[in-house]
Structures are given as C-alpha cells and as structure tokens.
Design an enzyme around this catalytic site. Structure first.
Site, mmCIF file in Angstrom:
data_model
loop_
_atom_site.group_PDB
_atom_site.id
_atom_site.type_symbol
_atom_site.label_atom_id
_atom_site.label_comp_id
_atom_site.label_asym_id
_atom_site.label_seq_id
_atom_site.Cartn_x
_atom_site.Cartn_y
_atom_site.Cartn_z
ATOM 1 N N GLU A 1 58.146 60.178 0.215
ATOM 2 C CA GLU A 1 59.259 60.454 1.137
ATOM 3 C C GLU A 1 60.001 61.705 0.655
ATOM 4 N N LYS B 1 53.164 45.573 15.860
ATOM 5 C CA LYS B 1 53.759 44.259 15.569
ATOM 6 C C LYS B 1 52.686 43.182 15.433
ATOM 7 N N VAL C 1 55.532 61.344 9.753
ATOM 8 C CA VAL C 1 56.713 62.174 9.483
ATOM 9 C C VAL C 1 57.498 62.457 10.763
ATOM 10 N N GLY D 1 51.050 51.700 30.054
ATOM 11 C CA GLY D 1 51.783 51.150 28.909
ATOM 12 C C GLY D 1 52.129 52.203 27.875
ATOM 13 N N GLY D 2 51.452 53.356 27.928
ATOM 14 C CA GLY D 2 51.809 54.485 27.055
ATOM 15 C C GLY D 2 51.613 54.212 25.579
ATOM 16 N N GLU E 1 48.878 58.710 35.354
ATOM 17 C CA GLU E 1 48.682 58.423 33.924
ATOM 18 C C GLU E 1 47.270 58.862 33.534
ATOM 19 N N HIS F 1 73.891 25.376 14.792
ATOM 20 C CA HIS F 1 73.556 25.093 13.398
ATOM 21 C C HIS F 1 72.250 24.320 13.335
ATOM 22 N N GLY G 1 58.580 57.908 4.627
ATOM 23 C CA GLY G 1 59.064 56.530 4.487
ATOM 24 C C GLY G 1 60.069 56.183 5.565
HETATM 25 P P1 FAD Z 1 55.036 57.097 25.979
HETATM 26 O O1 FAD Z 1 55.010 55.653 25.690
HETATM 27 O O2 FAD Z 1 54.621 58.053 24.926
HETATM 28 O O3 FAD Z 1 54.146 57.320 27.281
HETATM 29 C C1 FAD Z 1 53.889 58.569 27.823
HETATM 30 C C2 FAD Z 1 52.634 58.457 28.689
HETATM 31 O O4 FAD Z 1 52.505 59.643 29.442
HETATM 32 C C3 FAD Z 1 51.345 58.321 27.881
HETATM 33 O O5 FAD Z 1 50.641 57.186 28.313
HETATM 34 C C4 FAD Z 1 50.572 59.605 28.185
HETATM 35 O O6 FAD Z 1 49.170 59.392 28.266
HETATM 36 C C5 FAD Z 1 51.142 59.970 29.548
HETATM 37 N N1 FAD Z 1 51.081 61.409 29.845
HETATM 38 C C6 FAD Z 1 51.651 62.415 29.135
HETATM 39 N N2 FAD Z 1 51.457 63.580 29.756
HETATM 40 C C7 FAD Z 1 50.746 63.318 30.875
HETATM 41 C C8 FAD Z 1 50.239 64.139 31.921
HETATM 42 N N3 FAD Z 1 50.434 65.445 31.959
HETATM 43 N N4 FAD Z 1 49.541 63.528 32.912
HETATM 44 C C9 FAD Z 1 49.339 62.185 32.899
HETATM 45 N N5 FAD Z 1 49.816 61.375 31.941
HETATM 46 C C10 FAD Z 1 50.507 61.934 30.938
HETATM 47 N N6 FAD Z 1 59.710 51.774 19.830
HETATM 48 C C11 FAD Z 1 60.460 50.661 19.874
HETATM 49 O O7 FAD Z 1 61.444 50.611 20.624
HETATM 50 N N7 FAD Z 1 60.145 49.554 19.117
HETATM 51 C C12 FAD Z 1 59.072 49.555 18.288
HETATM 52 O O8 FAD Z 1 58.811 48.553 17.619
HETATM 53 C C13 FAD Z 1 58.272 50.724 18.221
HETATM 54 N N8 FAD Z 1 57.191 50.754 17.420
HETATM 55 C C14 FAD Z 1 56.405 51.879 17.414
HETATM 56 C C15 FAD Z 1 55.292 51.892 16.580
HETATM 57 C C16 FAD Z 1 54.468 52.997 16.535
HETATM 58 C C17 FAD Z 1 53.251 53.003 15.638
HETATM 59 C C18 FAD Z 1 54.761 54.127 17.366
HETATM 60 C C19 FAD Z 1 53.857 55.343 17.375
HETATM 61 C C20 FAD Z 1 55.865 54.127 18.195
HETATM 62 C C21 FAD Z 1 56.706 53.003 18.216
HETATM 63 N N9 FAD Z 1 57.846 52.955 19.016
HETATM 64 C C22 FAD Z 1 58.620 51.836 19.033
HETATM 65 C C23 FAD Z 1 58.247 54.094 19.870
HETATM 66 C C24 FAD Z 1 57.818 53.851 21.335
HETATM 67 O O9 FAD Z 1 56.418 53.675 21.382
HETATM 68 C C25 FAD Z 1 58.233 55.037 22.198
HETATM 69 O O10 FAD Z 1 59.625 55.242 22.069
HETATM 70 C C26 FAD Z 1 57.925 54.774 23.653
HETATM 71 O O11 FAD Z 1 56.549 54.527 23.867
HETATM 72 C C27 FAD Z 1 58.353 55.965 24.513
HETATM 73 O O12 FAD Z 1 58.068 55.703 25.851
HETATM 74 P P2 FAD Z 1 57.841 56.877 26.897
HETATM 75 O O13 FAD Z 1 57.674 56.204 28.217
HETATM 76 O O14 FAD Z 1 58.891 57.911 26.767
HETATM 77 O O15 FAD Z 1 56.490 57.609 26.476
HETATM 78 P P1 NAD Z 2 60.781 58.568 11.273
HETATM 79 O O1 NAD Z 2 61.634 59.665 11.742
HETATM 80 O O2 NAD Z 2 61.236 57.174 11.411
HETATM 81 O O3 NAD Z 2 60.446 58.774 9.729
HETATM 82 C C1 NAD Z 2 59.868 59.952 9.256
HETATM 83 C C2 NAD Z 2 60.114 60.004 7.763
HETATM 84 O O4 NAD Z 2 59.314 61.047 7.223
HETATM 85 C C3 NAD Z 2 61.562 60.327 7.401
HETATM 86 O O5 NAD Z 2 62.016 59.425 6.437
HETATM 87 C C4 NAD Z 2 61.485 61.759 6.875
HETATM 88 O O6 NAD Z 2 62.468 62.030 5.897
HETATM 89 C C5 NAD Z 2 60.088 61.780 6.298
HETATM 90 N N1 NAD Z 2 59.467 63.096 6.215
HETATM 91 C C6 NAD Z 2 59.524 64.106 7.105
HETATM 92 N N2 NAD Z 2 58.768 65.150 6.680
HETATM 93 C C7 NAD Z 2 58.228 64.780 5.498
HETATM 94 C C8 NAD Z 2 57.350 65.407 4.572
HETATM 95 N N3 NAD Z 2 56.874 66.650 4.784
HETATM 96 N N4 NAD Z 2 57.004 64.748 3.445
HETATM 97 C C9 NAD Z 2 57.469 63.481 3.224
HETATM 98 N N5 NAD Z 2 58.306 62.846 4.058
HETATM 99 C C10 NAD Z 2 58.670 63.473 5.194
HETATM 100 O O7 NAD Z 2 59.365 58.821 12.005
HETATM 101 P P2 NAD Z 2 58.101 57.886 12.203
HETATM 102 O O8 NAD Z 2 58.070 56.803 11.191
HETATM 103 O O9 NAD Z 2 56.939 58.797 12.327
HETATM 104 O O10 NAD Z 2 58.384 57.230 13.609
HETATM 105 C C11 NAD Z 2 58.558 58.066 14.755
HETATM 106 C C12 NAD Z 2 59.503 57.441 15.727
HETATM 107 O O11 NAD Z 2 58.883 56.342 16.376
HETATM 108 C C13 NAD Z 2 60.761 56.844 15.093
HETATM 109 O O12 NAD Z 2 61.759 57.806 14.898
HETATM 110 C C14 NAD Z 2 61.180 55.835 16.097
HETATM 111 O O13 NAD Z 2 61.925 56.473 17.096
HETATM 112 C C15 NAD Z 2 59.853 55.362 16.674
HETATM 113 N N6 NAD Z 2 59.473 54.063 16.063
HETATM 114 C C16 NAD Z 2 60.295 52.999 16.217
HETATM 115 C C17 NAD Z 2 59.970 51.790 15.661
HETATM 116 C C18 NAD Z 2 60.878 50.619 15.861
HETATM 117 O O14 NAD Z 2 61.743 50.706 16.725
HETATM 118 N N7 NAD Z 2 60.722 49.546 15.118
HETATM 119 C C19 NAD Z 2 58.804 51.639 14.932
HETATM 120 C C20 NAD Z 2 57.991 52.740 14.780
HETATM 121 C C21 NAD Z 2 58.324 53.950 15.360
#
Ligand code: FAD
Ligand code: NAD
Length: 464
Positions: free
Chosen positions: A206, A52, A270, A40-41, A35, A443, A184
C-alpha cells in the site's frame, strides 16, 4: 438496419443503467438500453456479487479449517477439510447467471428494448451501435450515459501474465500459493482476505501509510489486527517499482532498500477509472470534472438532454449510488420534480471484520465546524456478538452537541454490513440521539450496539 427512435436511450446496463431503464419503462417512457456485454455491468458480473460470493466461500472454508485444527470451543470436530476453487467459481457463476436472467426479465417486464452491442455517439441525439447483425442507428430525445468504470493499471505493471485485475482474480482456476496485492483499498483487502482464508500467502503493498485510507484509523484497526492473525503481511508507505526476476514484485519501502516480493500472481487494485473512452465522448464534447463527466444535482451534463450516472460521474463509485441516480433520472425525464438531496451514501467494506460508514466521522464533523457528541459501544459488551464468537469491533455515533441530530454512524464488526440500513435510515431521516435511545432494539442482536452507542453519547449507557 432500420433506425430506431425513442424517448430515452440508456448506454450501459450496470446497476445505474438498468435501474434507470426499468424505472423509465415503468413510467411508460419508450426506452432503449444498449449493453456491449452482459446485463448487470461490473457490479453483477465482475464486482459486488461475485466478490461477495468468493468471500462467503472463503469464510466457510476458513471456519471449517479452524475447527479442524481443534481450535473450536463449540464441541465440533472436523477432519481434513478441502477446497475446490473451480467448484466455488462455478457456484459463483451460477449466482451471476441467475441475476443476469433476473435483470433481463425485469427489463422485459418494463418493456425496455435491449440492444446488444457497443454504442458510439454520432451527436447528442444520435448513437450507432455495432451489433452482431450490423450497425443499428438510434435517434433519441434523451440519453443517459451509464458506461461505468474499469480497473486502473499501473503503467510499469500492466495487466497480463501474472499481473491480474479483480476480474481475473474472481475467475482463477486454483488458489495462488503467493498472492501479492498492490493497493490496500476496498478490492485489495476484500479479495486479499478471502484468498488468505483459502490458504494463499498474501502480501499487501500500500502506497499510503495505512490500509483503507478512506476510513478513519479507529475503524480500520480491527481489520488490520485480523489481517495479522490471518498471516497477511502489509507493507505500507511502499512504492511499487515493477516486475523483477521470476515475476517477483520489486518494491521500495520508506527508508528501506528495494526488495523483491515473490509472487505467483500480482493483483493490482489501485482504484478504478471512469469509462470515458471509445464511445465518442469527443463527438459531444461534455464538460468534465477531472476524469469524470461533470453533472449537476439532476445528473444533467453540459449538453441538453444528455445525462450521466454512476461510476462515470465520480466518487463514491458504489452500486447503490448508481442505482439511486438511475431511478432519479428516469423520473426527471418522465417530468417529475426530483433533485439529488441525499444526506448520506452508506459505504460498506466487506473485509473481516466488516466496516460500515454513514455520514460524517468525528474528525469530518469537527472539520465541518460542528461541536459534536460521540458515543462508542464495543461489541465486547454485546451478548449476541459473544454468541457468534466475534466480539471485536464497535458501533460509533456522531451527533451535533446542540440539538443531538445524528451526523454520522460507523461500525466495525463481523456481519455489521446488515446494520447499514438502520444507520442510513437514521441519518437520512434527520434522527436525533434521543430517537435512537427511545427505540426498542431487539435482544439479542448486534443492533443493540447502535442503541447503546446513542445512550452512551447521552451519558446513560446501560451495558458498558
Ligand atoms: P458498471 O457497473 O461499470 O456498468 C457499465 C456498463 O456499461 C458495463 O456493463 C459496460 O459493458 C457497459 N458499457 C460501457 N460502455 C459501453 C458502450 N459504449 N456501449 C455499450 N455498453 C457499454 N460497489 C458496491 O456498492 N458494493 C460492493 O460490494 C462493490 N464491490 C465491488 C467489487 C469489485 C471487485 C469491483 C470491481 C467493484 C465493486 N463495486 C462495489 C463497485 C460497483 O461495481 C460499481 O460502483 C458499479 O458497478 C457502478 O455501476 P455503473 O452502472 O455506473 O457502471
Ligand atoms: P480503492 O480506491 O478502494 O483503493 C486503492 C488503494 O490503492 C488505495 O489504498 C491507494 O492508496 C492504493 N494505491 C494507489 N496507487 C498505488 C500504488 N501505485 N501502489 C500501492 N498502492 C496504491 O480502489 P479499489 O480497491 O481498486 O476499488 C475501486 C473502487 O471500487 C472503490 O473505490 C469502490 O468505489 C469500489 N468498490 C467498492 C466495494 C464495496 O463497496 N464494498 C468493494 C470493492 C470496490
């Protein structure tokens, strides 16, 4: 540095990679995890958990602020509530730190060797890692690519200055006065809602003709209504043109003249891109599925002994999908007979109200050729929802008309994220409407909405 040899090398310690490594360690596989950043990524450091935490802080502040306006029917009064974002961010960082240590501890207990640094493939069995102490070469029988994803940029609106991604939005020193959110979807609306509750003037731009286009319109309607109540302006069907004078965002709506939306910060959400660059994908030449790494039902790539999991492999990009794949792949490498046979992957959107979707919507089910029974139960008829002062939203069940097997369950409402487990369980276990109707639901709880929706689809709801 001395070369390391192992049975399994996992690249990336996000939820996919660390889950895979922990399970592999539990199964006695000699496992190395690389990593570059913190364990935790995305999820733990700049995604699920910190977002959250911020949403919770915003909810608490908003609640107190509403009470301070004298709008509480509960007999509570408060005056002059104040919010210190830097304190909330420090609290959030504390949670992230605890979880970072937790993951490290679990990896240690599973006897996983963690190498800190950036991994690059030399070939399908050899990886080199640039560490603080020099180049570490690792030879392995199996590799799991779990490199995750990164925030997508718009070429005409690159990150920098006022233009930020979700990572910066989670670490701001102060609440922006005017925050324009481009996109959005999940992140834009989760964080946009939080900042609206903290006092920012939010404009969401959006491209599609409605917010959260991933979900059906019925499910997103209560969210749109609440955003309006919070004063969030939503510009749908609107294209972003770039930055204008004073860092205003230039946008063009349907049939409208281009306009400049004033902004202190512009949060671009986006979508996310699979992280496929900078680690030598070209050296192993894997088959791709668009931008994602192509995998089969065992997360095998086109190269023998090379697996891929999580966001780098496609939609839905969700932490729980990555974790489930990671656990499965560890077992496959340990010799177990496993394949991806999940009926559904739950999706939860932590907007206000929250949305939960498991399996097929009514339209999806019809499009798939099913004759369906649909039952909807509104929280307006749920006692618990009333006691929580939130009776907006509903639970909806979708089942096959012929044998009543549940195809999908969705809900929108305050706090419904916690109902996702019972929805997933019901769909995964092939439950029928009659199983739900025959199960006592405690309930007073919001979960009674699930029971009632099932009863309703059977034509025998009690409370509606
Ligand atoms: P990641 O979590 O992206 O981890 C990949 C890791 O690999 C990173 O730590 C990176 O540093 C490491 N890495 C990459 N390349 C290399 C390399 N060459 N060498 C060493 N290390 C490397 N998902 C949900 O289910 N619920 C949510 O509520 C939710 N909320 C989100 C909110 C936000 C703001 C964002 C951005 C994402 C959210 N997601 C949510 C999406 C979720 O974070 C991802 O789906 C999830 O983290 C993916 O896990 P992953 O293990 O595939 O990769
Ligand atoms: P998203 O795909 O959820 O939403 C992107 C939005 O941007 C879409 O509504 C799309 O129509 C719009 N869009 C795309 N190009 C645009 C442009 N040029 N101008 C205006 N609008 C545009 O993507 P996100 O919100 O960036 O989240 C990324 C991913 O992370 C999600 O798809 C989801 O897999 C994950 N995520 C999950 C959670 C959760 O599980 N609660 C929370 C956050 C993120």
């Amino acid at each position: 540095m001395k070369e390391i040899s192992c049975k399994l090398l996992v690249i990336g310690a996000g939820p996919g990679g660390y889950t895979c490594a922990i399970r592999a360690g539990q199964l006695g596989l000699d496992t190395v995890l690389v990593e570059a950043r913190k364990p935790g990524g995305t999820c733990l450091n700049v995604g699920c958990i910190p977002s959250k935490a911020l949403i919770h802080a915003a909810d608490e502040f908003h609640k107190v602020s509403e009470i301070a306006k004298g709008e509480s029917p509960l007999g509570i009064s408060v005056s002059n509530p104040a919010f210190d974002l830097s304190k909330a961010v420090a609290w959030k960082d504390g949670i992230v730190g605890r979880l970072n240590s937790g993951v490290s501890g679990l990896l240690k207990r599973a006897k996983v060797k963690v190498v800190e640094g950036w991994a690059v493939f030399r070939d399908g069995k050899t990886v080199q890692v640039e560490t603080e102490l020099g180049t570490q070469v690792i030879r392995t029988e199996n590799v799991v690519i779990a490199t995750g994803s990164t925030a997508a940029q718009l070429p005409f609106l690159p990150f920098g200055g006022p233009v930020i991604s979700s990572s910066e939005a989670l670490d701001l020193a102060e609440v922006p006065g005017k925050l324009v959110v481009v996109g959005g979807g999940y992140i834009g609306l989760e964080l946009g809602t939080a900042f609206a509750k903290l006092g920012s003037k939010i404009t969401v731009v959006e491209a599609q003709d409605r917010i959260l286009p991933l979900y059906d319109a019925e499910l997103t309607r209560p969210v749109a209504k609440r955003l309006k109540e919070l004063g969030v302006e939503i510009l749908t069907g609107t294209a972003v043109k770039g930055l204008g004078k004073d860092d205003a965002l230039l946008v063009e709506g349907p049939g409208a003249e281009p306009q400049a939306v004033a902004a202190d910060r512009i949060l671009v959400t986006v979508g996310r891109r699979p992280a496929t660059e900078g680690w030598g994908l070209e050296a192993i030449d894997l088959d791709m599925d668009g931008r994602f790494i192509r995998i089969d039902d065992r997360c095998r790539t086109s190269m023998r002994g090379v697996y891929a999991i999580g966001d780098v492999t496609g939609e839905p990009m969700l932490a729980h999908r990555a974790m489930a794949q990671g656990e499965m792949v560890a077992e496959i490498i340990a010799g177990h007979r496993r394949a991806w046979d999940k009926v559904a992957i739950p999706a939860v959107c932590f907007t206000d109200p929250e949305i939960v979707a498991v399996g097929l919507s009514p339209d999806d089910a019809k499009a798939a050729g099913y004759d369906v029974k649909v039952g909807v139960f509104p929280f307006q008829a749920n006692g618990r929802a009333m006691t929580l002062e939130r009776d907006d939203g509903f639970v909806r069940v979708v089942a096959r008309a012929d044998n009543h097997v549940l195809l999908g369950i969705q809900a929108v409402g305050a706090g419904v994220a916690e109902l996702s487990a019972s929805f997933s369980l019901a769909v995964e276990m092939g439950s029928r409407l009659d199983d739900i109707a025959g199960t006592i639901h405690a309930h007073p709880t919001q979960s009674e909405g699930f029971l009632e929706a099932a009863l309703k689809s059977l034509g025998r709801a009690i409370h509606v």
